[in-house]
Each structure stands twice: as structure tokens, then as C-alpha cells.
Write an enzyme that holds these catalytic residues in place. Structure first.
Site, mmCIF file in Angstrom:
data_model
loop_
_atom_site.group_PDB
_atom_site.id
_atom_site.type_symbol
_atom_site.label_atom_id
_atom_site.label_comp_id
_atom_site.label_asym_id
_atom_site.label_seq_id
_atom_site.Cartn_x
_atom_site.Cartn_y
_atom_site.Cartn_z
ATOM 1 N N THR A 27 25.512 -26.233 -48.347
ATOM 2 C CA THR A 27 26.164 -27.221 -47.490
ATOM 3 C C THR A 27 26.445 -28.445 -48.348
ATOM 4 O OG1 THR A 27 24.051 -28.147 -46.813
ATOM 5 C CG2 THR A 27 24.996 -26.462 -45.387
ATOM 6 N N LEU A 67 18.020 -27.675 -46.275
ATOM 7 C CA LEU A 67 17.286 -28.944 -46.458
ATOM 8 C C LEU A 67 18.131 -29.981 -47.198
ATOM 9 C CD1 LEU A 67 13.972 -27.237 -47.487
ATOM 10 C CD2 LEU A 67 14.560 -28.203 -45.233
ATOM 11 N N ASN A 118 21.072 -25.756 -53.809
ATOM 12 C CA ASN A 118 20.778 -27.107 -53.330
ATOM 13 C C ASN A 118 20.410 -28.026 -54.495
ATOM 14 O OD1 ASN A 118 20.366 -29.150 -51.467
ATOM 15 N ND2 ASN A 118 19.082 -27.893 -50.122
ATOM 16 N N PHE A 119 20.308 -29.305 -54.215
ATOM 17 C CA PHE A 119 19.859 -30.308 -55.189
ATOM 18 C C PHE A 119 20.726 -30.376 -56.441
ATOM 19 C CE2 PHE A 119 16.474 -31.292 -52.464
ATOM 20 C CZ PHE A 119 15.876 -30.116 -52.024
ATOM 21 N N LEU A 120 22.035 -30.096 -56.286
ATOM 22 C CA LEU A 120 22.980 -30.271 -57.405
ATOM 23 C C LEU A 120 23.103 -31.771 -57.657
ATOM 24 C CD1 LEU A 120 25.172 -29.363 -59.424
ATOM 25 C CD2 LEU A 120 26.805 -29.469 -57.521
HETATM 26 C C1 LIG Z 1 26.154 -15.581 -56.272
HETATM 27 C C2 LIG Z 1 25.439 -16.944 -56.485
HETATM 28 C C3 LIG Z 1 26.359 -18.186 -56.483
HETATM 29 C C4 LIG Z 1 25.559 -19.514 -56.639
HETATM 30 C C5 LIG Z 1 26.531 -20.719 -56.702
HETATM 31 C C6 LIG Z 1 27.207 -20.965 -55.342
HETATM 32 C C7 LIG Z 1 28.097 -22.244 -55.365
HETATM 33 C C8 LIG Z 1 27.207 -23.509 -55.311
HETATM 34 C C9 LIG Z 1 28.061 -24.793 -55.384
HETATM 35 C C10 LIG Z 1 27.192 -26.060 -55.465
HETATM 36 C C11 LIG Z 1 26.555 -26.388 -54.121
HETATM 37 C C12 LIG Z 1 25.687 -27.660 -54.190
HETATM 38 C C13 LIG Z 1 25.025 -27.921 -52.841
HETATM 39 C C14 LIG Z 1 24.122 -29.130 -52.843
HETATM 40 O O1 LIG Z 1 23.455 -29.414 -53.841
HETATM 41 C C15 LIG Z 1 24.087 -30.046 -51.597
HETATM 42 S S1 LIG Z 1 25.567 -31.161 -51.672
HETATM 43 C C16 LIG Z 1 24.921 -32.497 -52.641
HETATM 44 C C17 LIG Z 1 25.582 -32.545 -54.020
HETATM 45 N N1 LIG Z 1 24.986 -33.601 -54.796
HETATM 46 C C18 LIG Z 1 25.313 -34.910 -54.644
HETATM 47 O O2 LIG Z 1 26.186 -35.270 -53.878
HETATM 48 C C19 LIG Z 1 24.509 -35.885 -55.487
HETATM 49 C C20 LIG Z 1 25.365 -37.030 -56.027
HETATM 50 N N2 LIG Z 1 26.530 -36.529 -56.709
HETATM 51 C C21 LIG Z 1 26.425 -35.927 -57.945
HETATM 52 O O3 LIG Z 1 25.357 -35.728 -58.511
HETATM 53 C C22 LIG Z 1 27.731 -35.427 -58.569
HETATM 54 O O4 LIG Z 1 28.796 -36.145 -57.989
HETATM 55 C C23 LIG Z 1 27.970 -33.919 -58.378
HETATM 56 C C24 LIG Z 1 26.919 -33.153 -59.199
HETATM 57 C C25 LIG Z 1 27.855 -33.550 -56.904
HETATM 58 C C26 LIG Z 1 29.363 -33.572 -58.885
HETATM 59 O O5 LIG Z 1 29.466 -33.971 -60.242
HETATM 60 P P1 LIG Z 1 30.673 -34.964 -60.687
HETATM 61 O O6 LIG Z 1 30.317 -35.546 -62.013
HETATM 62 O O7 LIG Z 1 30.960 -35.879 -59.555
HETATM 63 O O8 LIG Z 1 31.984 -33.992 -60.825
HETATM 64 P P2 LIG Z 1 32.348 -33.101 -62.095
HETATM 65 O O9 LIG Z 1 31.148 -32.690 -62.841
HETATM 66 O O10 LIG Z 1 33.401 -33.826 -62.870
HETATM 67 O O11 LIG Z 1 32.980 -31.797 -61.404
HETATM 68 C C27 LIG Z 1 34.017 -31.926 -60.441
HETATM 69 C C28 LIG Z 1 34.083 -30.602 -59.726
HETATM 70 O O12 LIG Z 1 32.859 -30.421 -58.966
HETATM 71 C C29 LIG Z 1 33.207 -30.206 -57.605
HETATM 72 N N3 LIG Z 1 32.160 -30.766 -56.733
HETATM 73 C C30 LIG Z 1 31.910 -32.063 -56.462
HETATM 74 N N4 LIG Z 1 30.879 -32.178 -55.612
HETATM 75 C C31 LIG Z 1 30.461 -30.906 -55.328
HETATM 76 C C32 LIG Z 1 29.428 -30.363 -54.479
HETATM 77 N N5 LIG Z 1 28.629 -31.164 -53.753
HETATM 78 N N6 LIG Z 1 29.301 -29.015 -54.421
HETATM 79 C C33 LIG Z 1 30.132 -28.204 -55.131
HETATM 80 N N7 LIG Z 1 31.126 -28.652 -55.948
HETATM 81 C C34 LIG Z 1 31.279 -30.000 -56.035
HETATM 82 C C35 LIG Z 1 34.528 -30.927 -57.410
HETATM 83 O O13 LIG Z 1 35.181 -30.415 -56.264
HETATM 84 C C36 LIG Z 1 35.234 -30.580 -58.711
HETATM 85 O O14 LIG Z 1 35.710 -29.233 -58.666
HETATM 86 P P3 LIG Z 1 37.299 -28.964 -58.367
HETATM 87 O O15 LIG Z 1 38.059 -29.597 -59.510
HETATM 88 O O16 LIG Z 1 37.443 -27.490 -58.243
HETATM 89 O O17 LIG Z 1 37.537 -29.680 -57.029
HETATM 90 C C1 LIG Z 2 21.715 -30.796 -46.283
HETATM 91 N N1 LIG Z 2 21.444 -31.002 -47.737
HETATM 92 C C2 LIG Z 2 22.263 -30.112 -48.598
HETATM 93 C C3 LIG Z 2 21.464 -32.415 -48.157
HETATM 94 C C4 LIG Z 2 22.823 -33.049 -48.095
HETATM 95 N N2 LIG Z 2 23.723 -33.005 -49.098
HETATM 96 N N3 LIG Z 2 24.844 -33.726 -48.709
HETATM 97 C C5 LIG Z 2 24.649 -34.224 -47.446
HETATM 98 C C6 LIG Z 2 25.439 -35.000 -46.593
HETATM 99 C C7 LIG Z 2 24.945 -35.344 -45.339
HETATM 100 C C8 LIG Z 2 23.655 -34.895 -44.930
HETATM 101 C C9 LIG Z 2 23.113 -35.206 -43.604
HETATM 102 C C10 LIG Z 2 22.663 -34.170 -42.796
HETATM 103 C C11 LIG Z 2 22.122 -34.448 -41.556
HETATM 104 C C12 LIG Z 2 22.051 -35.779 -41.124
HETATM 105 F F1 LIG Z 2 21.561 -36.069 -39.918
HETATM 106 C C13 LIG Z 2 22.482 -36.841 -41.946
HETATM 107 C C14 LIG Z 2 23.034 -36.541 -43.187
HETATM 108 O O1 LIG Z 2 23.496 -37.515 -44.057
HETATM 109 C C15 LIG Z 2 23.554 -38.857 -43.538
HETATM 110 C C16 LIG Z 2 24.235 -39.687 -44.613
HETATM 111 N N4 LIG Z 2 23.296 -39.865 -45.717
HETATM 112 C C17 LIG Z 2 23.442 -39.286 -46.900
HETATM 113 C C18 LIG Z 2 22.376 -39.753 -47.664
HETATM 114 N N5 LIG Z 2 21.622 -40.579 -46.909
HETATM 115 C C19 LIG Z 2 22.189 -40.626 -45.681
HETATM 116 C C20 LIG Z 2 22.868 -34.145 -45.777
HETATM 117 C C21 LIG Z 2 23.371 -33.808 -47.026
#
Ligand SMILES: CCCCCCCCCCCCCC(=O)CSCCNC(=O)CCNC(=O)[C@H](O)C(C)(C)COP(=O)(O)OP(=O)(O)OC[C@H]1O[C@@H](n2cnc3c(N)ncnc32)[C@H](O)[C@@H]1OP(=O)(O)O
Ligand SMILES: CN(C)Cc1n[nH]c2ccc(-c3ccc(F)cc3OCCn3ccnc3)cc12
Length: 392
Positions: A176, A392, A140-142
Site C-alpha cells: 500500500t 502496517l 513495506n518500509f521502503l
Molecule cells: C514478486 C515480489 C515483488 C516485490 C516488489 C513489489 C513492488 C513493491 C513496490 C514498493 C512498495 C513500497 C511500499 C511501502 O513501503 C509503503 S509506501 C511508503 C514509501 N516510503 C515513503 O514514502 C518514505 C519517504 N519517501 C522515500 O523514502 C522516497 O521518496 C521513496 C523511497 C518512497 C522513493 O524514492 P525517491 O528518491 O523519492 O524516488 P526515486 O528513487 O528517484 O524513484 C522514483 C520512482 O519510484 C517510484 N516510487 C515513488 N514512491 C514509491 C512508493 N511509495 N512505492 C513504489 N514506488 C514508488 C516513482 O513512481 C518512480 O517510478 P516511476 O518513474 O515509474 O514513476
Molecule cells: C500503511 N503503511 C504502508 C504505511 C503508510 N505508507 N504510506 C502511508 C500513507 C498514509 C497512511 C495512513 C493510513 C491510515 C491512516 F489512518 C492514516 C495514514 O496516514 C496519515 C497521514 N500521515 C502520514 C504520516 N503521518 C501521518 C499510511 C501509510
């Protein structure tokens, strides 16, 4: 899908789009564990100006640095109107469950300025998948700072957290995301129940319904001042054994669910002010705990609004109804949230939530939440109602 290339995710032990529907692939781990001596001992290489830092969330300074990185750079809704604003207390709670590893709280900072520019975390969890209990990491919190996006930093973060999880002899994970990656085990919808409709309309979260006045809208979402269920009260430490029994029995019906013990229930479900609230129904004659409901506190920053800066949101967590109808139990949860000044009550369509979403006047959200497993194959896509897990 063929059009979208996932260069990183196609290299990972996760369900691949090309394998969808292939019945010959066995359910369970995709890759076997690596002998610990063969796990990469050194951290992955970062680009020149950056270095890894293990984030000790016990220290106020580090907690503040993580808080401000996330507050300014974490998840926004599709229209960039809101950004999650996890509090410091919430982050300390979310990241320090029983058995947590500090080494799984991973930061990237600028060598010269020491500024935190990226973050990713894991916490250990026992997750049951069908009849198998699997030791997993909940990831989480990536987060990568807005100024460092699209530089392929995320794959390095993911490989590093994977390496550190492997070092603790754990080979599966769950996470998620709002984005579609290879390959969701389930796609869930989120729903919102207005508690303070006037503020929600003022900040642009909701729109006044057609043929609806503001006063009519306020009346539509009005709630009683107090819960109506006899014996409805806040959970206390002494309730942990009963709530654990109730929750473990209830979660058995789902295909994927956490395997909580009493220590987990004490950590995740005992009320913590402005972090998590939980209530139960105790029968007045038998003193049995028959029902349970809980929600966590996750405000969102309102981006660029003159009148309001924060949206106070409650998120449905774990709920169990065995005697009180779920509708009535959740209405009491709404009443408690309204009493505490929340603006909106959010819920996913997981577990039995579909039972109350429409009935209690939730409206559908504008996006979806994808559920994933890492290094664990499931041959069927799960319905949201097959999921008993809330991250979360
Ligand atoms: C056995 C243990 C295993 C543990 C590990 C398990 C796995 C855990 C996985 C993590 C689970 C986290 C869960 C979680 O925290 C909850 S989801 C919330 C993720 N965070 C955010 O959305 C915050 C705002 N965004 C950012 O900070 C950046 O956009 C991030 C950091 C998201 C991507 O940085 P960026 O500067 O925008 O992108 P690049 O560095 O250039 O990299 C692009 C590559 O990253 C792939 N990408 C994009 N978003 C992703 C996401 N949400 N999960 C996984 N992958 C994601 C994308 O598909 C592409 O790969 P591809 O080319 O293959 O498509
Ligand atoms: C789960 N946890 C991993 C955080 C997380 N990551 N990515 C997300 C995308 C949707 C939701 C989500 C889950 C339940 C919900 F009722 C509303 C939501 O998002 C509304 C849209 N939004 C995004 C930011 N501020 C408002 C959580 C997450």
C-alpha cells in the site's frame, strides 16, 4: 494517465493504466514464474559509494539503525507536519512473522561510513484473492534517506527485493502507498477519531470547529471510563483457536484478505505492549468468543512543535462482530485506547468500517491509501469494503 510517465512502473508486471478496462486480459498472474536457475543470482548494482546489507533485526544495533533511518526519513503527511515513528519493538514484530526471511530485510549503506541510507522489507503472507490463495510478499518500509532522493534509487531497491523474493519461489506481492502508481486495486480513505482533542488542536492536527469552544469540543469527544460490553476482555494465548475460527469465518466475505492460521493469529493479534492490543467478547453463559477488535500502536513525530514531540496514534486493525453491534464493539475499542493515553484513533474505510466511522465521530483524513498487487491482475477496481487486508 497519459500525462504522467512511470518509466520504472511501466516496465513492471503490474496493471498498466493503458490496460484499464480491457476485458480481454485474464485475471491472475501477469507473468509466469521464472525457473529458479534463471533468477539473477547476484544483487543489482548500486551506485559506487553504496553497498547492500541484509539487516538482522534480531540485533539491537541493526534495529536501532533501522529505527533512526525511518524516524528521520519515512512517511510524512502531505503538510509535512507529522512523520511516522515506528518503534523498535513494532519493527521487530512487523518484520518477524511466522516463516519470515531475513534476506528480505534489505538495507543500503555507505561503504566508508557504514551509515544506513536506504531500506526495504518483505514478509511472507498467504493472501486470498477471490477463491485463490496466493503466496505473496508484503512489501513495506521502503525508505531512501532525504539526502538521496530523486536519484532513481527506489527502482533498484524494488528490483532487489523482487529478486530476493523470487529466489524463495514467490512471484506475487501486495503493498500500500499514499501515492498513485500503476495501478491501484482499491483507493481507501483514512479517518481520525479525536481522543485528546486539546492536544490535537495544539499540534495542528485538528482545528477548533467554527462556533465551537474548546470545552464544548472536549465534551463532544468524551468517552466512558470503561467498556460497556459484558464479557469484553483482553485476548490471551488460550483464545488463539477461537479467535482464528472467528476471524477466518469473518474474512471470507472480502475479495482480498489474509488467510491466517493459528500461528499467524498468535503472532499478529496476541497483545504486545505498545505494539498491538486485542480484545474479545466472551459470552458468560456459553463461553463462546462472539466478537473481536484490535488496534496497533504507531506514533507520529510532531515536526517542529515546541510543546509536543509525539502524537500517540492507534490504528484500527482486524475487527469481527457477530453478536455485539460493531458500533458498540468499536466504541469499547475507543474507550480502551483513550484509557491507554492515545491522542487519536485512526481507521481506513476498509471491511465494514464505514458502519462506525461517522457514527463514532471520526473525521475524514486529508489523503488516501492505495492498495496494490504485484504480478497479479484484477479486472475490476475494488471498493474499500471489498478489502479485508490491513498492512502496517
Ligand atoms: C514478486 C515480489 C515483488 C516485490 C516488489 C513489489 C513492488 C513493491 C513496490 C514498493 C512498495 C513500497 C511500499 C511501502 O513501503 C509503503 S509506501 C511508503 C514509501 N516510503 C515513503 O514514502 C518514505 C519517504 N519517501 C522515500 O523514502 C522516497 O521518496 C521513496 C523511497 C518512497 C522513493 O524514492 P525517491 O528518491 O523519492 O524516488 P526515486 O528513487 O528517484 O524513484 C522514483 C520512482 O519510484 C517510484 N516510487 C515513488 N514512491 C514509491 C512508493 N511509495 N512505492 C513504489 N514506488 C514508488 C516513482 O513512481 C518512480 O517510478 P516511476 O518513474 O515509474 O514513476
Ligand atoms: C500503511 N503503511 C504502508 C504505511 C503508510 N505508507 N504510506 C502511508 C500513507 C498514509 C497512511 C495512513 C493510513 C491510515 C491512516 F489512518 C492514516 C495514514 O496516514 C496519515 C497521514 N500521515 C502520514 C504520516 N503521518 C501521518 C499510511 C501509510
Amino acid at each position: 494517465t497519459l500525462s504522467k510517465r512511470h518509466k520504472f512502473w511501466e516496465s513492471q508486471p503490474v496493471g498498466q493504466f493503458k490496460d484499464a478496462g480491457n476485458p480481454n486480459l485474464l485475471e491472475g498472474p501477469i507473468e509466469p514464474p521464472t525457473p529458479l536457475s534463471e533468477v539473477k543470482q547476484q544483487p543489482y548494482n548500486l551506485p559506487g559509494p553504496y553497498e547492500w546489507i541484509t539487516c538482522d533485526m534480531d540485533t539491537k544495533e541493526m534495529c536501532s539503525e533501522v529505527y533512526s533511518l525511518l524516524t528521520n526519513n519515512y512517511v510524512e503527511d502531505d503538510e509535512n507536519m507529522f512523520r511516522f515513528n515506528y518503534s523498535k519493538d513494532f519493527l521487530q514484530w512487523a518484520l518477524r512473522p511466522p516463516g519470515y526471511y531475513r534476506s528480505w530485510h534489505i538495507g543500503v549503506r555507505v561503504k566508508l561510513s557504514k551509515k544506513l541510507v536506504a531500506f526495504v522489507t518483505g514478509v511472507p503472507a498467504k493472501i486470498r484473492v477471490k477463491d485463490t490463495i496466493v503466496d505473496m510478499a508484503e512489501i513495506n518500509f521502503l525508505c531512501v534517506h532525504k539526502k538521496l532522493r530523486s536519484k532513481r534509487l527506489a527502482p533498484v531497491m524494488i528490483k532487489e527485493v523482487t529478486r530476493r523474493v523470487h529466489l524463495e519461489n514467490i512471484w506475487q506481492a501486495t503493498y500500500t502507498a499514499g501515492v498513485v502508481l500503476p495501478t491501484p486495486i482499491s483507493t481507501c480513505q483514512y479517518w481520525h477519531r479525536s481522543l485528546n482533542p486539546k492536544k490535537l488542536i495544539d499540534v495542528g492536527f485538528s482545528r477548533l470547529g467554527s462556533r465551537m469552544t474548546m470545552s464544548r469540543t472536549i465534551k463532544l469527544y468524551k468517552l466512558p471510563d470503561s467498556p460497556i460490553t459484558p464479557g469484553f476482555r483482553k485476548m490471551e494465548l488460550r483464545d488463539v483457536p477461537a479467535v482464528t475460527r472467528l476471524l477466518r469465518g469473518y474474512l471470507k466475505q472480502f475479495i482480498v484478505a489474509p488467510d491466517f492460521d493459528e500461528k499467524d493469529v498468535e503472532h499478529w493479534l496476541l497483545p504486545k505492549e505498545d505494539v498491538v492490543d486485542s480484545y474479545l467478547v466472551e459470552s458468560s453463559e456459553t463461553h463462546a468468543v462472539t466478537d473481536f477488535c484490535s488496534f496497533y500502536t504507531l506514533p507520529s513525530t510532531v515536526i517542529g512543535n515546541q510543546n509536543y514531540s509525539i502524537l500517540k496514534a492507534a490504528y484500527s486493525y482486524y475487527n469481527v462482530s457477530t453478536k455485539t453491534p460493531l458500533l458498540q464493539l468499536m466504541n469499547d475499542a475507543l474507550i480502551e485506547a483513550k484509557k491507554k493515553g492515545y491522542d487519536v484513533f485512526n481507521a481506513l474505510n476498509v471491511m465494514e468500517n464505514e458502519v462506525f466511522l461517522k457514527e463514532l465521530k471520526f473525521g475524514p483524513g486529508d489523503g488516501q491509501l492505495q492498495y496494490y498487487l504485484y504480478n497479479y491482475r484484477l479486472n475490476q477496481t475494488l471498493r474499500p469494503s471489498d478489502l479485508g487486508l490491513v498492512l502496517l
